[in-house]
Design a protein around this motif. Structure first.
Motif: not given
Length: 323
Positions: A267, A278, A281-282
């Motif tokens: 990330t 996360l 990955g966000n």
């Protein structure tokens, strides 16, 4: 007094000299004794300094030569949840995070065979499983809020196979426990449970957060941390207790925190506080205590992953009409 005694008596000057000589002798003896005492004290001080230096050297050398123990079942310094045993699920308390697939287009007119065959049909695709990673400090009030609000739906998503879930213990608040380093010790204790009793890690992680001590308190002792792990259902209680009380993974917890502060794997996110959550990955930046908002975030990420994974359908060739 007889004349003989008077003749043998020392003169006053001789008596003064004798007294002066005695005084000098006493002074010399006292000075010698004082020098001896000073020398003994100096030697004792030097000996104490030497002993202290040797002791410190031995301790530092022992610590340097001792290999850094790493927990088992690690994945990027995190521990995947393999079982939700020990955490009760409440029926209806979990939001559905799985996206609803787009229906397959069908012909409006069943009798129009040519139009029906010419309509493209998407190939069925298995919905991707979302990946959730949670970086937690066991003394962080925000980590506690997020866990209490979302533990039910997290557990159900894992149970249904809709998501994978991993917790990454870090120790950013080590200095906030009156010198007992509770944050660091709790992270090491979680690693002990993940190593020796992975199926009870989720329950222990939940207990550490839901029964969190106050910030700026001493926190739990190592013995209490071990007892909490056993109460959470840890297998091999003897190994778990020994690991926690010996602080076997405290060094790993320190270095894992340093690595996380340098950047989170795969990330562009930098760890600046906990919890850091996360999803694929966000980073989630919504309310920590709102499970519906988090569920909607997960739903959005899952939907994006679904449509990215679904290939564009190729239209079927239009059949040639039979005369």
């Amino acid at each position: 007094m007889s004349s003989d005694d008077s003749a043998n008596a020392p003169a006053p000057s001789e008596r003064r000299d004798a007294v002066r000589e005695k005084a000098q002798q006493v002074h010399v003896r006292q000075s010698r004794a004082q020098r001896i005492r000073i020398a003994v004290l100096s030697l004792s001080a030097v000996a104490l300094v030497v002993v202290a230096a040797v002791t410190v050297t031995m301790i530092v050398s022992s610590a340097a030569s001792k290999p850094l123990l790493r927990p088992a079942n690690l994945d990027d310094d995190g521990f995947a949840v393999t079982s939700i045993a020990g955490v009760a699920l409440s029926s209806g308390a979990v939001q559905d995070a799985e996206p609803t697939p787009t229906p397959t287009p069908t012909a409006e007119d069943d009798g129009d065979e040519e139009e029906a065959e010419a309509t493209p049909s998407p190939t069925p695709t298995e919905q991707p499983v979302v990946d959730i990673r949670v970086y937690v400090d066991y003394l962080s009030t925000g980590s506690r809020e997020f866990q209490l609000a979302n533990v039910q739906q997290l557990a159900e998503w894992v149970d249904e196979g809709a998501a994978t879930l991993a917790y990454h213990p870090v120790s950013m608040l080590t200095a906030k426990s009156n010198g007992t380093k509770y944050s660091l010790r709790a992270a090491g204790a979680a690693a002990c449970v993940a190593t020796h009793s992975p199926d009870s890690f989720f329950a222990y992680n939940n207990a550490l957060l839901s029964q969190q001590p106050e910030v700026d308190s001493d926190g739990y002792t190592d013995t209490e941390l071990a007892s909490l792990a056993i109460a959470a259902g840890a297998d091999s209680p003897r190994e778990v207790r020994s690991c926690i009380e010996a602080q076997e993974f405290q060094g790993w917890a320190r270095t894992a925190t340093e690595r996380a502060l340098d950047g989170l794997p795969d990330t562009e996110v930098t760890l600046t506080g906990t919890p850091t959550v996360l999803v694929n990955g966000n980073q989630y930046v919504g309310a920590l205590d709102d499970p519906q908002e988090f569920a909607q975030f997960v739903l959005t990420i899952a939907s994006d992953a679904y449509y990215k994974a679904t290939p564009t359908p190729s239209p079927s060739a239009t059949p040639t009409p039979t005369p």
